[in-house]
Scaffold this motif. Structure first.
Motif, short mmCIF file in Angstrom:
data_model
loop_
_atom_site.label_atom_id
_atom_site.label_comp_id
_atom_site.label_asym_id
_atom_site.label_seq_id
_atom_site.Cartn_x
_atom_site.Cartn_y
_atom_site.Cartn_z
N THR A 175 3.97 -0.83 0.62
CA THR A 175 3.10 0.18 1.23
C THR A 175 3.12 1.46 0.39
N TRP A 176 1.98 2.15 0.36
CA TRP A 176 1.79 3.40 -0.38
C TRP A 176 1.35 4.48 0.60
N ASP A 177 2.15 5.55 0.71
CA ASP A 177 1.85 6.61 1.68
C ASP A 177 1.16 7.81 1.05
N GLY A 178 0.76 7.68 -0.20
CA GLY A 178 0.13 8.79 -0.91
C GLY A 178 1.07 9.48 -1.85
N SER A 179 2.37 9.19 -1.71
CA SER A 179 3.39 9.79 -2.58
C SER A 179 4.30 8.73 -3.22
N ASP A 180 4.67 7.72 -2.42
CA ASP A 180 5.62 6.72 -2.90
C ASP A 180 5.23 5.33 -2.44
N PRO A 238 -8.43 -4.89 -11.06
CA PRO A 238 -7.68 -4.07 -10.11
C PRO A 238 -8.18 -4.27 -8.69
N LYS A 239 -7.36 -3.87 -7.73
CA LYS A 239 -7.76 -3.91 -6.33
C LYS A 239 -7.76 -2.48 -5.78
N MET A 240 -8.62 -2.25 -4.77
CA MET A 240 -8.75 -0.92 -4.20
C MET A 240 -8.76 -0.98 -2.68
N ALA A 241 -8.34 0.13 -2.07
CA ALA A 241 -8.42 0.29 -0.62
C ALA A 241 -8.73 1.76 -0.33
N TYR A 242 -9.44 2.00 0.75
CA TYR A 242 -9.81 3.38 1.09
C TYR A 242 -8.87 3.94 2.14
N ASP A 243 -8.17 5.00 1.77
CA ASP A 243 -7.28 5.73 2.68
C ASP A 243 -8.14 6.72 3.46
N GLU A 244 -8.53 6.31 4.68
CA GLU A 244 -9.46 7.12 5.46
C GLU A 244 -8.83 8.40 5.99
N LEU A 245 -7.51 8.44 6.12
CA LEU A 245 -6.84 9.64 6.63
C LEU A 245 -6.84 10.75 5.59
N ARG A 246 -6.70 10.39 4.32
CA ARG A 246 -6.69 11.38 3.25
C ARG A 246 -8.03 11.49 2.54
N GLY A 247 -8.97 10.57 2.82
CA GLY A 247 -10.25 10.57 2.14
C GLY A 247 -10.13 10.23 0.67
N ILE A 248 -9.25 9.26 0.36
CA ILE A 248 -8.93 8.90 -1.02
C ILE A 248 -9.06 7.40 -1.21
N ASP A 305 -3.01 2.93 11.37
CA ASP A 305 -2.02 3.32 12.37
C ASP A 305 -0.76 3.90 11.74
N HIS A 306 -0.35 3.32 10.61
CA HIS A 306 0.85 3.81 9.92
C HIS A 306 0.51 4.74 8.76
N GLY A 307 -0.77 4.87 8.45
CA GLY A 307 -1.20 5.78 7.39
C GLY A 307 -0.77 5.36 6.01
N VAL A 308 -0.79 4.03 5.74
CA VAL A 308 -0.35 3.53 4.44
C VAL A 308 -1.32 2.48 3.91
N THR A 309 -1.42 2.42 2.59
CA THR A 309 -2.11 1.32 1.93
C THR A 309 -1.14 0.16 1.80
N VAL A 310 -1.58 -1.03 2.16
CA VAL A 310 -0.74 -2.22 2.14
C VAL A 310 -1.17 -3.13 1.00
N LEU A 311 -0.20 -3.60 0.22
CA LEU A 311 -0.44 -4.52 -0.89
C LEU A 311 0.40 -5.77 -0.69
N PHE A 312 -0.20 -6.94 -0.93
CA PHE A 312 0.56 -8.18 -0.82
C PHE A 312 0.23 -9.13 -1.96
N GLY A 313 1.32 -9.74 -2.51
CA GLY A 313 1.19 -10.87 -3.43
C GLY A 313 0.56 -10.55 -4.77
N GLY A 314 0.00 -11.60 -5.38
CA GLY A 314 -0.57 -11.49 -6.71
C GLY A 314 0.17 -12.36 -7.71
N TRP A 315 -0.01 -12.04 -8.96
CA TRP A 315 0.49 -12.90 -10.03
C TRP A 315 0.90 -12.06 -11.24
N ASP A 316 2.06 -12.41 -11.83
CA ASP A 316 2.47 -11.81 -13.09
C ASP A 316 2.96 -12.92 -14.00
N HIS A 317 3.61 -12.56 -15.12
CA HIS A 317 4.04 -13.58 -16.08
C HIS A 317 5.08 -14.53 -15.50
#
Length: 218
Positions: free
Chosen positions: A79-84, A1-11, A58-70
């Motif tokens: 982008t993930w804003d904490g809800s969607d 898995p990959k992780m990122a720290y949302d500093e605005l929400r402390g999550i 600046d936009h308050g979102v976690t950003v995800l790019f790319g990767g690999w699936d089947h």
């Protein structure tokens, strides 16, 4: 898995992974508040591994790019804003895995470098996402690589890159810095050759911290 720290929400936000045999992929989103884990979503983005994540303050979102699936390598940006989760772009960098991204706070840009392309070759391109568009940057760049690590040094205002696997699958121990215009090699003693390591920025000590990795490619 990959992780990122949302500093605005402390999550801490965690997304995706796969079994050891890469047969089953997961699309679960989990968050850690310092005490407990909570599952937040399990349908989007599509399941994957070997993607990259960072936090856009600046936009308050976690950003995800790319990767690999089947189906193969991916080039979607979410982008993930904490809800969607929201699918933002499928244009720009070519599909890839094992790349690295970091958020340049001084310029408001997500910086992407390298990875492994659809033909299995290591990549050496630099891209930036300004929140609306991708732009290809960097003429004199680090040698192509995958499984490297990058983080933004807030004290000095540069994105720091270390290590990885080069085009010949050899481990690297070089350090580069991106100032928004050019990549600059940094000479000096440091960690040994490795790939698959992690880097974070310690705001209290104003220093980049590196942990782990593997010393040999094969």
């Amino acid at each position: 898995p990959k992780m990122a720290y949302d500093e605005l929400r402390g999550i801490t936000v965690m997304f995706g992974s796969a079994t050891d045999d890469h047969w089953q992929f997961w699309s679960e989103t989990w968050e850690w508040n310092g005490t407990v884990w909570s599952k937040r979503a399990d349908e989007a983005p599509p399941a994957r591994e070997r993607h990259a994540m960072t936090f856009d303050s600046d936009h308050g979102v976690t950003v995800l790019f790319g990767g690999w699936d089947h189906a193969g390598r991916l080039n979607d940006l979410w982008t993930w804003d904490g809800s969607d989760w929201r699918l933002i772009s499928t244009d720009g960098p070519q599909p890839r895995v094992a790349h690295a991204i970091a958020y340049d706070r001084s310029r408001g840009r997500v910086v992407l470098f390298g990875g492994e392309g659809t033909d299995g070759a290591a990549l050496g391109d630099t891209w930036e996402w300004d929140g609306s568009n991708w732009s290809l940057r960097g003429i004199d760049s680090p040698p192509p690589r995958r499984e490297h690590a990058m983080i933004y040094d807030e004290e000095r205002g540069v994105t720091v890159l270390f290590g990885g696997l080069d085009a010949s699958w050899q481990t690297l121990d070089d350090t580069w810095e991106w100032d928004g215009n050019v990549w600059n090699p940094r000479v000096g003693s440091g960690p040994g050759e490795r790939y698959g390591h992690l880097m974070v920025y310690d705001t209290n000590h104003r220093a980049v911290l590196l942990h782990g990795g593997r010393p040999y490619a094969l």
